[in-house]
Design a protein around this motif. Structure first.
Motif, PDB file in Angstrom:
ATOM      1  N   VAL A   1      11.205  26.763  68.392  1.00 17.62           N
ATOM      2  CA  VAL A   1      11.685  25.481  68.922  1.00 17.62           C
ATOM      3  C   VAL A   1      13.126  25.217  68.484  1.00 17.62           C
ATOM      4  CG1 VAL A   1      11.391  22.976  68.771  1.00 17.62           C
ATOM      5  CG2 VAL A   1       9.390  24.443  69.123  1.00 17.62           C
ATOM      6  N   LEU A   2      13.414  25.500  67.218  1.00 23.91           N
ATOM      7  CA  LEU A   2      14.752  25.261  66.678  1.00 23.91           C
ATOM      8  C   LEU A   2      15.725  26.386  67.012  1.00 23.91           C
ATOM      9  CD1 LEU A   2      13.860  23.876  63.119  1.00 23.91           C
ATOM     10  CD2 LEU A   2      14.429  22.585  65.178  1.00 23.91           C
ATOM     11  N   LYS A   3      15.188  27.472  67.639  1.00 26.44           N
ATOM     12  CA  LYS A   3      16.017  28.639  67.956  1.00 26.44           C
ATOM     13  C   LYS A   3      16.722  29.171  66.708  1.00 26.44           C
ATOM     14  CE  LYS A   3      16.781  27.597  72.851  1.00 26.44           C
ATOM     15  NZ  LYS A   3      15.695  26.602  72.943  1.00 26.44           N
ATOM     16  N   MET A   4      15.942  29.285  65.637  1.00 24.63           N
ATOM     17  CA  MET A   4      16.446  29.795  64.368  1.00 24.63           C
ATOM     18  C   MET A   4      15.733  31.094  64.026  1.00 24.63           C
ATOM     19  SD  MET A   4      16.487  26.267  62.106  1.00 24.63           S
ATOM     20  CE  MET A   4      17.394  26.974  60.735  1.00 24.63           C
ATOM     21  N   PRO A   5      16.421  32.070  63.444  1.00 23.07           N
ATOM     22  CA  PRO A   5      15.735  33.288  63.002  1.00 23.07           C
ATOM     23  C   PRO A   5      14.751  32.982  61.880  1.00 23.07           C
ATOM     24  CG  PRO A   5      18.008  33.270  62.237  1.00 23.07           C
ATOM     25  CD  PRO A   5      17.867  32.107  63.173  1.00 23.07           C
ATOM     26  N   LEU A   6      13.676  33.737  61.845  1.00 27.71           N
ATOM     27  CA  LEU A   6      12.651  33.572  60.817  1.00 27.71           C
ATOM     28  C   LEU A   6      12.563  34.861  60.007  1.00 27.71           C
ATOM     29  CD1 LEU A   6      10.237  31.800  59.729  1.00 27.71           C
ATOM     30  CD2 LEU A   6       8.790  33.120  61.267  1.00 27.71           C
ATOM     31  N   GLN A   7      12.810  34.764  58.717  1.00 23.01           N
ATOM     32  CA  GLN A   7      12.673  35.913  57.824  1.00 23.01           C
ATOM     33  C   GLN A   7      11.376  35.760  57.049  1.00 23.01           C
ATOM     34  OE1 GLN A   7      14.782  38.693  57.546  1.00 23.01           O
ATOM     35  NE2 GLN A   7      13.014  39.421  56.413  1.00 23.01           N
ATOM     36  N   ASP A   8      10.373  36.557  57.437  1.00 22.04           N
ATOM     37  CA  ASP A   8       9.035  36.465  56.851  1.00 22.04           C
ATOM     38  C   ASP A   8       8.958  37.396  55.639  1.00 22.04           C
ATOM     39  OD1 ASP A   8       6.326  36.522  56.237  1.00 22.04           O
ATOM     40  OD2 ASP A   8       5.692  36.460  58.329  1.00 22.04           O
ATOM     41  N   VAL A   9       8.791  36.805  54.457  1.00 21.11           N
ATOM     42  CA  VAL A   9       8.692  37.575  53.218  1.00 21.11           C
ATOM     43  C   VAL A   9       7.294  37.401  52.650  1.00 21.11           C
ATOM     44  CG1 VAL A   9       9.579  37.895  50.877  1.00 21.11           C
ATOM     45  CG2 VAL A   9      11.150  37.309  52.741  1.00 21.11           C
ATOM     46  N   ARG A  10       6.525  38.477  52.533  1.00 21.05           N
ATOM     47  CA  ARG A  10       5.179  38.414  51.982  1.00 21.05           C
ATOM     48  C   ARG A  10       5.255  38.651  50.480  1.00 21.05           C
ATOM     49  NH1 ARG A  10       1.259  37.518  56.231  1.00 21.05           N
ATOM     50  NH2 ARG A  10       2.653  37.177  57.990  1.00 21.05           N
ATOM     51  N   ALA A  11       5.195  37.574  49.725  1.00 22.98           N
ATOM     52  CA  ALA A  11       5.355  37.680  48.270  1.00 22.98           C
ATOM     53  C   ALA A  11       4.263  38.554  47.647  1.00 22.98           C
ATOM     54  CB  ALA A  11       5.343  36.285  47.647  1.00 22.98           C
ATOM     55  N   LEU A  12       3.090  38.595  48.293  1.00 22.18           N
ATOM     56  CA  LEU A  12       1.982  39.381  47.776  1.00 22.18           C
ATOM     57  C   LEU A  12       2.339  40.865  47.654  1.00 22.18           C
ATOM     58  CD1 LEU A  12      -1.034  39.598  46.997  1.00 22.18           C
ATOM     59  CD2 LEU A  12      -1.558  39.787  49.437  1.00 22.18           C
ATOM     60  N   LEU A  13       3.276  41.318  48.494  1.00 14.91           N
ATOM     61  CA  LEU A  13       3.623  42.738  48.521  1.00 14.91           C
ATOM     62  C   LEU A  13       4.771  43.087  47.577  1.00 14.91           C
ATOM     63  CD1 LEU A  13       3.502  43.271  52.404  1.00 14.91           C
ATOM     64  CD2 LEU A  13       1.663  43.590  50.732  1.00 14.91           C
ATOM     65  N   LEU A  14       5.278  42.087  46.857  1.00 16.41           N
ATOM     66  CA  LEU A  14       6.454  42.303  46.020  1.00 16.41           C
ATOM     67  C   LEU A  14       6.087  42.488  44.554  1.00 16.41           C
ATOM     68  CD1 LEU A  14       8.841  39.561  47.507  1.00 16.41           C
ATOM     69  CD2 LEU A  14       8.715  41.984  48.120  1.00 16.41           C
ATOM     70  N   ASP A  15       6.940  43.196  43.849  1.00 20.40           N
ATOM     71  CA  ASP A  15       6.926  43.234  42.393  1.00 20.40           C
ATOM     72  C   ASP A  15       7.979  42.255  41.896  1.00 20.40           C
ATOM     73  OD1 ASP A  15       4.948  45.176  42.027  1.00 20.40           O
ATOM     74  OD2 ASP A  15       6.378  46.788  42.435  1.00 20.40           O
ATOM     75  N   PRO A  16       7.867  41.800  40.644  1.00 21.61           N
ATOM     76  CA  PRO A  16       8.844  40.812  40.146  1.00 21.61           C
ATOM     77  C   PRO A  16      10.297  41.260  40.301  1.00 21.61           C
ATOM     78  CG  PRO A  16       7.002  40.996  38.629  1.00 21.61           C
ATOM     79  CD  PRO A  16       6.805  42.063  39.667  1.00 21.61           C
ATOM     80  N   VAL A  17      10.576  42.559  40.167  1.00 22.83           N
ATOM     81  CA  VAL A  17      11.963  43.023  40.240  1.00 22.83           C
ATOM     82  C   VAL A  17      12.467  43.119  41.678  1.00 22.83           C
ATOM     83  CG1 VAL A  17      11.812  44.292  38.077  1.00 22.83           C
ATOM     84  CG2 VAL A  17      11.226  45.441  40.228  1.00 22.83           C
ATOM     85  N   ASP A  18      11.546  43.050  42.671  1.00 23.34           N
ATOM     86  CA  ASP A  18      11.972  43.247  44.051  1.00 23.34           C
ATOM     87  C   ASP A  18      12.895  42.143  44.549  1.00 23.34           C
ATOM     88  OD1 ASP A  18      10.556  45.569  44.202  1.00 23.34           O
ATOM     89  OD2 ASP A  18       8.805  44.696  45.161  1.00 23.34           O
TER      90      ASP A  18
END
Length: 325
Positions: A40-57
């Motif tokens: 609706v806002l015509k804005m890009p969406l950057q989907d980050v799945r925190a579950l897949l990350l390590d603390p250093v990522d």
């Protein structure tokens, strides 16, 4: 809050650059609402799945700079410029150390030497701890960095979305008849009713499965109780008066007396409505109780907006203005 209220609240919070966390049960459409807002806002969406990350990522990897000092290579998924929505989906499903690494990003919009561009807003979402989903209790300091919104599914809004998304009329009609089964979370069951799992049922019907396996497929999507009721409703739906016969002779074709069958007929007529046959549909639905007249006409005009410009729609709206909101 229902979906329309969540969308309105998110727009305000994004404009204010205020981080927000959307809470809700599994499968009710939290991620879909955020994606819809981005469209609706015509804005890009950057989907980050925190579950897949390590603390250093989040901080990135160190490397040796030209000056002989160590620097940090910012991860590619963190935006460098422009504007958009940084969506931290399933944030509270991530390990505690990953959540802790988000503290500075959420509050100060920084991660070490990295700074989130001014045009980007932070939105997070996750299941509630009480749902017994895969969650790690969010640390209090991180909770205090968000505005928290509770998302609850609303049948009318879901039905409007379903009509435009091509969800099968059998599914929509059944949930109109049994609204409490749209979302009935059972934390001890493998399958339970939710907006997401009813979409699975619609896809299963589109695939035209063998009737001998239909029930097991439905049960695998929404659980045995809901599948039993839906299978019974589906049998009745398939025995409805012939829709073509209704359109050929709308004044004489019988109107079902059973409420479930009336829901089914109204939904089926809405599904096939067009600007060329809407006058005949009006003749038939005007013989039905008021709630089914309104249901059919509203659904038909949502699915096919051109109907609203027909003379038959104008006439129907004038005759039924007292029941229209």
């Amino acid at each position: 809050m229902k979906a329309s209220s969540i969308l309105s609240a998110l727009r305000s919070l994004i404009a204010a650059r205020q981080p927000v966390f959307v809470w809700g049960g599994p499968g009710i459409g939290k991620s879909a609402v955020v994606r819809q807002l981005a469209e609706v806002l015509k804005m890009p969406l950057q989907d980050v799945r925190a579950l897949l990350l390590d603390p250093v990522d989040l901080r990135g990897l160190p490397f040796l700079g030209n000056d002989g000092r160590s620097k940090w290579a910012t991860p590619e998924f963190l935006p460098k410029e422009g504007s958009g929505i940084l969506f931290l989906d399933e944030l509270n499903a991530a390990p505690a150390m990953v959540q802790a690494s988000c503290y500075q990003l959420v509050l100060d919009r920084k991660l070490g030497e990295y700074t989130l561009p001014d045009g980007w807003a932070i939105v997070a979402a996750g299941n509630r701890d009480s749902d017994r989903a895969v969650t790690t209790r969010m640390p209090t300091p991180l909770r205090n960095r968000f505005v928290h919104l509770e998302f609850e599914v609303d049948l009318q809004e879901w039905s409007e979305w379903a009509l435009q998304a091509g969800i099968r009329p059998e599914v929509i009609a059944f949930l109109r008849f049994r609204p409490e089964l749209l979302s009935a979370f059972d934390r001890d069951a493998n399958a339970f009713p939710s907006p997401r799992s009813w979409e699975f049922v619609s896809r299963i019907l589109d695939a035209k499965p063998d009737e001998s396996t239909e029930y097991e497929l439905f049960a695998g999507a929404v659980g045995t109780g809901a599948a039993t009721e839906f299978s019974a409703f589906l049998g009745m739906f398939r025995d409805l008066p012939n829709i073509d016969a209704i359109l050929l002779n709308p004044q004489k074709e019988p109107v079902p007396e059973n409420a479930a069958a009336q829901y089914a007929v109204a939904s089926a007529l809405a599904r096939c409505a067009s600007d060329t046959n809407f006058d005949r549909i009006c003749v038939y639905v005007n013989r039905m109780p008021t709630e089914f007249r309104v249901l059919c006409v509203r659904d038909a005009s949502l699915r096919e907006p051109g109907i609203r410009h027909t003379a038959s729609y104008t006439k129907w709206a004038i005759e039924n203005h007292h029941v229209l909101v």
